[in-house]
Motif scaffolding. Structure first.
Motif, PDB file in Angstrom:
ATOM      1  N   UNK A   1      14.327  11.609 -12.699  1.00 24.31           N
ATOM      2  CA  UNK A   1      13.310  12.550 -12.228  1.00 24.31           C
ATOM      3  C   UNK A   1      12.479  11.936 -11.104  1.00 24.31           C
ATOM      4  N   UNK A   2      12.133  10.658 -11.234  1.00 28.49           N
ATOM      5  CA  UNK A   2      11.379   9.984 -10.168  1.00 28.49           C
ATOM      6  C   UNK A   2      12.211   9.905  -8.894  1.00 28.49           C
ATOM      7  N   UNK A   3      13.495   9.605  -9.042  1.00 30.18           N
ATOM      8  CA  UNK A   3      14.385   9.506  -7.883  1.00 30.18           C
ATOM      9  C   UNK A   3      14.498  10.852  -7.168  1.00 30.18           C
ATOM     10  N   UNK A   4      14.650  11.924  -7.938  1.00 32.89           N
ATOM     11  CA  UNK A   4      14.759  13.250  -7.334  1.00 32.89           C
ATOM     12  C   UNK A   4      13.448  13.673  -6.675  1.00 32.89           C
ATOM     13  N   UNK A   5      12.331  13.289  -7.272  1.00 31.06           N
ATOM     14  CA  UNK A   5      11.030  13.594  -6.670  1.00 31.06           C
ATOM     15  C   UNK A   5      10.871  12.853  -5.345  1.00 31.06           C
ATOM     16  N   UNK A   6      11.330  11.602  -5.301  1.00 35.76           N
ATOM     17  CA  UNK A   6      11.270  10.835  -4.053  1.00 35.76           C
ATOM     18  C   UNK A   6      12.165  11.467  -2.989  1.00 35.76           C
ATOM     19  N   UNK A   7      13.301  12.017  -3.406  1.00 42.22           N
ATOM     20  CA  UNK A   7      14.183  12.718  -2.467  1.00 42.22           C
ATOM     21  C   UNK A   7      13.488  13.962  -1.918  1.00 42.22           C
ATOM     22  N   UNK A   8      12.731  14.663  -2.771  1.00 43.36           N
ATOM     23  CA  UNK A   8      11.970  15.824  -2.294  1.00 43.36           C
ATOM     24  C   UNK A   8      10.953  15.407  -1.232  1.00 43.36           C
ATOM     25  N   UNK A   9      10.309  14.271  -1.447  1.00 51.67           N
ATOM     26  CA  UNK A   9       9.338  13.764  -0.468  1.00 51.67           C
ATOM     27  C   UNK A   9      10.042  13.437   0.847  1.00 51.67           C
ATOM     28  N   UNK A  10      11.183  12.752   0.753  1.00 53.63           N
ATOM     29  CA  UNK A  10      11.943  12.402   1.958  1.00 53.63           C
ATOM     30  C   UNK A  10      12.454  13.659   2.667  1.00 53.63           C
ATOM     31  N   UNK A  11      12.835  14.677   1.885  1.00 52.15           N
ATOM     32  CA  UNK A  11      13.298  15.944   2.469  1.00 52.15           C
ATOM     33  C   UNK A  11      12.189  16.600   3.281  1.00 52.15           C
ATOM     34  N   UNK A  12      10.992  16.650   2.705  1.00 52.90           N
ATOM     35  CA  UNK A  12       9.853  17.252   3.402  1.00 52.90           C
ATOM     36  C   UNK A  12       9.498  16.447   4.646  1.00 52.90           C
TER      37      UNK A  12
ATOM     38  N   UNK B   1      12.927   3.577   1.066  1.00 53.70           N
ATOM     39  CA  UNK B   1      14.252   2.990   0.873  1.00 53.70           C
ATOM     40  C   UNK B   1      14.241   2.000  -0.295  1.00 53.70           C
ATOM     41  N   UNK B   2      13.253   1.102  -0.330  1.00 57.60           N
ATOM     42  CA  UNK B   2      13.163   0.119  -1.408  1.00 57.60           C
ATOM     43  C   UNK B   2      12.879   0.786  -2.748  1.00 57.60           C
ATOM     44  N   UNK B   3      12.050   1.835  -2.740  1.00 60.00           N
ATOM     45  CA  UNK B   3      11.710   2.524  -3.981  1.00 60.00           C
ATOM     46  C   UNK B   3      12.952   3.164  -4.598  1.00 60.00           C
ATOM     47  N   UNK B   4      13.748   3.867  -3.785  1.00 67.01           N
ATOM     48  CA  UNK B   4      14.965   4.481  -4.307  1.00 67.01           C
ATOM     49  C   UNK B   4      15.998   3.427  -4.703  1.00 67.01           C
ATOM     50  N   UNK B   5      16.041   2.339  -3.968  1.00 64.94           N
ATOM     51  CA  UNK B   5      16.953   1.233  -4.303  1.00 64.94           C
ATOM     52  C   UNK B   5      16.636   0.699  -5.703  1.00 64.94           C
TER      53      UNK B   5
ATOM     54  N   UNK C   1       0.838  -1.200   0.000  1.00 70.18           N
ATOM     55  CA  UNK C   1       0.000   0.000   0.000  1.00 70.18           C
ATOM     56  C   UNK C   1       0.874   1.251   0.000  1.00 70.18           C
ATOM     57  N   UNK C   2       1.909   1.254   0.822  1.00 64.03           N
ATOM     58  CA  UNK C   2       2.802   2.411   0.872  1.00 64.03           C
ATOM     59  C   UNK C   2       3.564   2.581  -0.442  1.00 64.03           C
ATOM     60  N   UNK C   3       3.937   1.483  -1.041  1.00 60.85           N
ATOM     61  CA  UNK C   3       4.650   1.568  -2.323  1.00 60.85           C
ATOM     62  C   UNK C   3       3.773   2.245  -3.370  1.00 60.85           C
ATOM     63  N   UNK C   4       2.524   1.858  -3.440  1.00 60.06           N
ATOM     64  CA  UNK C   4       1.602   2.453  -4.410  1.00 60.06           C
ATOM     65  C   UNK C   4       1.384   3.938  -4.116  1.00 60.06           C
TER      66      UNK C   4
ATOM     67  N   UNK D   1      19.022   8.077   3.227  1.00 56.68           N
ATOM     68  CA  UNK D   1      18.614   7.682   1.876  1.00 56.68           C
ATOM     69  C   UNK D   1      19.622   8.158   0.839  1.00 56.68           C
ATOM     70  N   UNK D   2      20.037   9.396   0.975  1.00 59.42           N
ATOM     71  CA  UNK D   2      20.991   9.967   0.016  1.00 59.42           C
ATOM     72  C   UNK D   2      22.322   9.216   0.049  1.00 59.42           C
ATOM     73  N   UNK D   3      22.788   8.904   1.237  1.00 58.43           N
ATOM     74  CA  UNK D   3      24.051   8.183   1.356  1.00 58.43           C
ATOM     75  C   UNK D   3      23.976   6.822   0.666  1.00 58.43           C
ATOM     76  N   UNK D   4      22.910   6.069   0.943  1.00 59.86           N
ATOM     77  CA  UNK D   4      22.748   4.740   0.346  1.00 59.86           C
ATOM     78  C   UNK D   4      22.578   4.834  -1.166  1.00 59.86           C
ATOM     79  N   UNK D   5      21.791   5.810  -1.602  1.00 58.18           N
ATOM     80  CA  UNK D   5      21.520   5.944  -3.039  1.00 58.18           C
ATOM     81  C   UNK D   5      22.783   6.308  -3.803  1.00 58.18           C
ATOM     82  N   UNK D   6      23.553   7.285  -3.293  1.00 57.36           N
ATOM     83  CA  UNK D   6      24.747   7.717  -4.015  1.00 57.36           C
ATOM     84  C   UNK D   6      25.864   6.678  -3.961  1.00 57.36           C
ATOM     85  N   UNK D   7      25.805   5.791  -2.988  1.00 51.78           N
ATOM     86  CA  UNK D   7      26.758   4.677  -2.958  1.00 51.78           C
ATOM     87  C   UNK D   7      26.463   3.661  -4.065  1.00 51.78           C
ATOM     88  N   UNK D   8      25.208   3.624  -4.512  1.00 47.91           N
ATOM     89  CA  UNK D   8      24.785   2.620  -5.491  1.00 47.91           C
ATOM     90  C   UNK D   8      24.971   3.073  -6.935  1.00 47.91           C
ATOM     91  N   UNK D   9      24.998   4.370  -7.162  1.00 44.30           N
ATOM     92  CA  UNK D   9      25.044   4.887  -8.537  1.00 44.30           C
ATOM     93  C   UNK D   9      26.471   5.284  -8.901  1.00 44.30           C
TER      94      UNK D   9
END
Length: 208
Positions: A75-86, A53-57, A3-6, A101-109
């Motif tokens: 664009x989706x990833x940056x939008x999710x970061x905006x949501x996490x920021x808020x 976390x799973x969505x950005x992963x 439900x949260x993913x959707x 989230x940012x640390x984990x994401x930037x370690x992966x890309x």
């Protein structure tokens, strides 16, 4: 969890990326997601943090080594970061969650993609730095994220990116911050300038 993913996917589609964080617009896009978290008092915060976390992963895994700013997944990833920021700023999630989230994401890309993500972070600095200290909370996580980036950045080819990261860290704390002050007054005594030997003839020229 599904439900949260959707709800996250729906909120991401409703976020319009701008040069600065549009708090009102992001709040509007996440209204349904926020209501679900509030209604789930027992585990809402934990579940949405895990779902984000799973969505950005998943998005990070789909990004190529180099990506343009018009990439749909970026664009989706940056939008999710905006949501996490808020959410980190208004207390919906832990205050340091967005930097985790940012640390984990930037370690992966790739470092090239990390540069694109960091440019987005720089534009949201005024919100991300709110209430930040160097001795605990999100300040520690931010330092860890930036130090991880600096270790990965190739100095020979991306020194400008390394400089941006260092400037971001420097601007995040007050000049009086204890970690940046020379409390003991130590200074380097090993490098002492020696006066050049000047002949009597040269000395007379200088004095005249």
């Amino acid at each position: 969890m599904n439900e949260y993913r959707l709800l996250i996917e729906r909120a991401v589609d409703g976020v319009e990326l701008k040069d600065e964080l549009d708090v009102v617009a992001v709040e509007h896009a996440t209204a349904e997601l926020k209501a679900a978290i509030v209604n789930d008092k027992d585990s809402g915060q934990r579940d949405v943090e895990f779902a984000l976390h799973l969505y950005l992963f998943d998005l990070a895994q789909q990004l190529p080594v180099t990506v343009g700013s018009d990439s749909a997944n970026l664009k989706r990833l940056l939008a999710a970061i905006d949501i996490a920021t808020l959410f980190s700023d208004n207390g919906t999630t832990d205050g340091s969650f967005v930097f985790m989230l940012l640390e984990e994401t930037m370690d992966m890309v790739s470092i090239s993609v990390a540069s694109e993500i960091f440019a987005h972070v720089e534009q949201r600095a005024h919100v991300l730095r709110r209430g930040m200290t160097a001795t605990g909370g999100k300040g520690i996580v931010m330092l860890k994220m930036c130090n991880g980036l600096l270790r990965r950045i190739p100095q020979a080819t991306m020194s400008e990116f390394a400089g941006r990261v260092q400037v971001f860290v420097g601007n995040s704390f007050a000049l009086s911050e204890r970690s940046g002050v020379n409390l003991r007054g130590d200074f380097d005594r090993t490098s002492v300038a020696q006066p050049a030997n000047v002949s009597d003839e040269e000395d007379s020229v200088y004095q005249s």
